[in-house]
Design a protein around this motif. Sequence first.
Motif, mmCIF file in Angstrom:
data_model
loop_
_atom_site.group_PDB
_atom_site.id
_atom_site.type_symbol
_atom_site.label_atom_id
_atom_site.label_comp_id
_atom_site.label_asym_id
_atom_site.label_seq_id
_atom_site.Cartn_x
_atom_site.Cartn_y
_atom_site.Cartn_z
ATOM 1 N N CYS A 228 21.071 3.121 -4.024
ATOM 2 C CA CYS A 228 21.276 2.230 -4.867
ATOM 3 C C CYS A 228 21.907 1.068 -4.381
ATOM 4 O O CYS A 228 22.225 1.023 -3.044
ATOM 5 C CB CYS A 228 22.303 2.442 -6.056
ATOM 6 N N ASN A 229 22.131 -0.226 -4.704
ATOM 7 C CA ASN A 229 22.314 -1.644 -4.147
ATOM 8 C C ASN A 229 23.728 -1.641 -4.075
ATOM 9 O O ASN A 229 24.583 -0.704 -4.175
ATOM 10 C CB ASN A 229 21.580 -2.672 -4.810
ATOM 11 N N ASN A 230 24.197 -2.800 -3.405
ATOM 12 C CA ASN A 230 25.718 -2.913 -2.938
ATOM 13 C C ASN A 230 26.108 -1.808 -1.945
ATOM 14 O O ASN A 230 27.225 -1.185 -2.363
ATOM 15 C CB ASN A 230 26.584 -2.985 -4.466
ATOM 16 N N ASP A 231 25.498 -1.527 -1.126
ATOM 17 C CA ASP A 231 25.938 -0.611 -0.331
ATOM 18 C C ASP A 231 25.902 0.665 -0.756
ATOM 19 O O ASP A 231 27.055 1.320 -0.686
ATOM 20 C CB ASP A 231 27.272 -0.998 0.608
ATOM 21 N N ASN A 232 24.995 1.153 -1.458
ATOM 22 C CA ASN A 232 25.149 2.553 -2.559
ATOM 23 C C ASN A 232 26.521 2.496 -3.350
ATOM 24 O O ASN A 232 27.021 3.691 -3.549
ATOM 25 C CB ASN A 232 25.442 3.589 -1.318
ATOM 26 N N GLY A 233 26.658 1.385 -4.037
ATOM 27 C CA GLY A 233 27.710 1.316 -4.689
ATOM 28 C C GLY A 233 29.114 1.362 -4.154
ATOM 29 O O GLY A 233 30.182 1.618 -4.910
ATOM 30 N N ARG A 234 29.224 1.368 -2.814
ATOM 31 C CA ARG A 234 30.729 1.497 -2.082
ATOM 32 C C ARG A 234 31.393 0.463 -1.910
ATOM 33 O O ARG A 234 32.574 0.471 -1.836
ATOM 34 C CB ARG A 234 30.413 2.375 -0.734
ATOM 35 N N THR A 235 30.867 -0.852 -1.901
ATOM 36 C CA THR A 235 31.317 -1.932 -1.647
ATOM 37 C C THR A 235 31.769 -2.479 -3.183
ATOM 38 O O THR A 235 33.103 -2.841 -3.495
ATOM 39 C CB THR A 235 30.794 -3.246 -1.056
ATOM 40 N N THR A 236 30.820 -2.803 -3.824
ATOM 41 C CA THR A 236 31.109 -3.201 -5.533
ATOM 42 C C THR A 236 30.114 -2.408 -6.251
ATOM 43 O O THR A 236 29.223 -1.825 -5.742
ATOM 44 C CB THR A 236 30.722 -4.465 -5.813
ATOM 45 N N ARG A 237 30.537 -2.182 -7.610
ATOM 46 C CA ARG A 237 29.738 -1.268 -8.358
ATOM 47 C C ARG A 237 28.330 -1.517 -8.224
ATOM 48 O O ARG A 237 27.627 -2.703 -8.360
ATOM 49 C CB ARG A 237 30.136 -1.379 -9.997
#
Lengths: 457, 298, 274
Positions: A228-237
């Motif tokens: 998923c986007n945003n670094d696999n949801g790790r930086t922001t949702r």
Amino acid sequence: MKLRRTWTLTAVTAALALTAGCGGSKGSDSAGSTSAPGADALKDPVTVSFWHAMKGANADALNALVAKFNSAHQGKITVKATFQGSYDDTITKYKAAVSAKQTPALVQIYDVGSGFMADSGQAIPAQSFADVDKLDLSDLQPAIKGYYSRGDKLQSMPFNSSVPVLYINKTAFTKAGLDPAKPPTTLDEIRADAEKIKASGAAKFGFGAAIYGWFFEQLTAEAGKTYCNNDNGRTTRADAVTFDDPEQVKVLTWWKGMVDDGLATNTGRKTDDAQAAFKSGTVAMHLESTGALGGYVKAAAGKFEVATAPFPKVESSDTGGPVIGGASLWIGGPGHSAAEQRGAWEFAKFLIQPENSAFWHTQTGYFPVSKAALDEDVDKKWVADKPQFQTAIDQLAATPSGVPTQGCLLGSLPQVRALVENAIESVLTSNKDPKAALDDAASQAKALIEKYNASVK
Amino acid sequence: MRLSRPGLARERTLGLALLLPSLVVFGMFLFWPLVRTFQLSTTGQDLFGRANRSVGLANFRSVLHDPEFGRVLGVTAGYVLLTVLPSILLALVLALLLQHPLAGLRILRSAFAMPFAYSVAAASVVFAALFNPAIGIANYLVTSLGFAPVNWLTSPGTALLTIAITTVWMSLGYNMLVLLAGIGGVDEQLYEAARLDGAGTVRIAWSITVPLITPTLFFLIVVDTITALQSFGQIHLLTRGGPTGHTTTLVYWIYHTAFADGATDYGTGSAQAIVLLAVVVAVTAIQFGVLERKVFYR
Amino acid sequence: MRSGNRVGRWVRVAALVLLALVVLFPVYYTVVGSVMGPGDIASAPPSLFPHRLTFDNYRGVLHAIPLQRQYLNSILVALAITVSQLVCAVLSAYAFAFLAVPLKRTFFALFLLTLMVPWEAIIIPNFLFMADHQLRNTYLALILPFLAGGFGTFLLRQSFRTFPVELRDAATLDGAGHGRFLWQILLPLSRPALASVAIFVFLSAWNQFFWPLLVTDSPKRQTLQIGLSSLNDAEQANPGLILAGVSMALIPTALLVAFGQRFLVRGLTAGAVR
């Protein structure tokens, strides 16, 4: 008379309305404190309610650990562990408990529920406690720690972790003229080996795996790509899934080719059915978690030898690795006293002590979350006894840390997984084009995720 | 019963009092939830399923524009067609065959009524075993006839049909019993007269019995259609709405949206529920408007 | 009534026997399959006759799911619903049939309306009601929404309306009030109708699946139907076990169908036959 009539009518309607009115839903929770209390919070004896989803041998081992903790903290902390059913049941009950304001102080939630729990505002991050105690969490396996972290903050305490592996029917391999010590490492190599197995008749099918969304997540990570986007949801949702990489499409195309050419069997979505196919010797290569190892060895006894190999990559040039699975422990914030929260944390800390982690590992087969646990005598002996497990250890050690192997943190991951399974199913049984199937799954997922994000305040 | 004025007032109060228990239950669990469904359909939920904001008609828009919507309606229509008419026709044949005395008639009637003893769960579970691709009797028959085994419940082409077969079997008992009761009301003398005129059994059945039981047939069509539109158990137990939504009817869609896989999307689910309500009302209205005209009332 | 010529008769018999075989096969499979061991029933080609009778499946079911408890739950819930609906139906049918109720037509329309509202369309608010009032996983959740039903009222009202006027007048002349009339005269003479309502409501309650699935989580609180579902999910490899569970679950309803047929027919056909 008319007045009487109107009065009775009004009375009846009013009675109906009054009784019917008692059906509104409650207002939202007042935000509970999410700051972690220090050790001084434990003044009086406290009971920590702990919900879990372990059964059978796993439950026995867990209860033994609980008893050990309770006796060491006699008079101060008592952990009360109750079985809630499957992981799905546990999180469903937990959600209901939040509405009813009757949550447990500590709860075991599966990997795909991590996004939800992190967004729920119901848990105090483990990192907060560690910071208060100035506790160094570096003993935790980095890949496992990374999975349960957002940014660099550990959200929940890892507890039972598993890794996916490639299971191999050693006996069938040898019969087909293949070397079990040189297992296939990519999808193409699996295909080549499956062709040899089919030609030799060593097994009915060279390969078989359940239509399980988890495998798609694994292969994406192995390919070094995000789910998923945003670094696999790790930086922001995350607000969308990323299913458009050619390697992800290749997974589906490859799988379809295997089934169409009779090299793989399609046992459907139930993991039980796929497991049965491997246990009966119908398939020679199989994808599953390390957690199934014990059951496989037992079922294969006297029939064939079970070997394990690292989970395959998509292409040989891939630089990714697998994502860990399993479950973790979340410490409840709102609705719990500082003493309860502290007590839950003490128990979580207890569980990651090397000797306890080693005990848990050797009793269940789950991967020990503590690095030092692997050096405990009981652990070393166990691994020496079950050499197939070494694969898991080596694989985890070799896993490059980074966003792809952290896996996707997504609140609606269980539903997205089902969409991926639909996509695979439609490719395998309805001849849908793999890219189109993934694109459809991605757009449906986007709608789900948008809805989810809208419900997180 | 003639009563005096004060007696009348008392009687009226008593009458209302007797209705009250039922009305309270209906109010709390039927009428108020109906209103609630409309309310909920305009809300959005928080992480735990609690309504926390108004979204106007957005849920309806997402339902109507959902790419799955067309398919869900199609599956629902297909399911109704595959179950209602075949079941009633088969039951009619059975009832006609069983209407006259025959040795062992009572036993035969009880035998054919047996499916009625099966709950939805029981029947679905048995049929799942019968249609098991590896060890089920259905594929045994198919392969012994020389064909390749069929993936009854996991192949998009046959899944709905298999569920329909299960449903037809389940409703045979009920339909047959109702038709027998209807046929029992036909005047025997009409048969005598027709016989004297030289009419054969089939002709009698077609020209006399069937027209005279059209009220019963109509009743069954309406009731069976509503039951089909509400079917849930069979779908949940046999296919969980799959493969890839090929057996997801409106009701199952509501379950899937609002409850499955940890979902708590009660807003959209309620919008879908209103669509279901509209469909049920529309279909019933059409049946009353169109079909009832064909019913021959004595 | 003569049934036509000889050939016609044999054709009829043959058709019936053939149809009976097809319709009854699943019943046969249920019973026979339940006493077949895993080897027998899971063999390919499947055997239609057990080579060795075994009752292990029945024992196995009791291990896999808390069958006795779930049986109890189903019976308790179904009985509670039946009794409650009977009482409510008797009271409201009496009011509609014998009393001057204000706005009678409107209220009767309301009762009829309850038969037309599909339960699945209002299941979400009812579910939320149970969740909000901590009633999930309780008997109350299974029983409360069904304490009253329109069907019983409808059927009993029809039956009461056909009650002979002479008997009513005789009772009034004797000085009997509504209570005595109802309890001592009307109800005893309405037994067939009451039985029909009771059997029909009991069967419907027994059969419920969607609602119990939503409001109960723990196996100990679930009904038999949900137990069958869990059994099916858990024991795919052993169909004999599942069939044993079904056989046990069928006993009450099979008995009802076998012995309560005439009441059943009456209940089923209410409104169907003009």
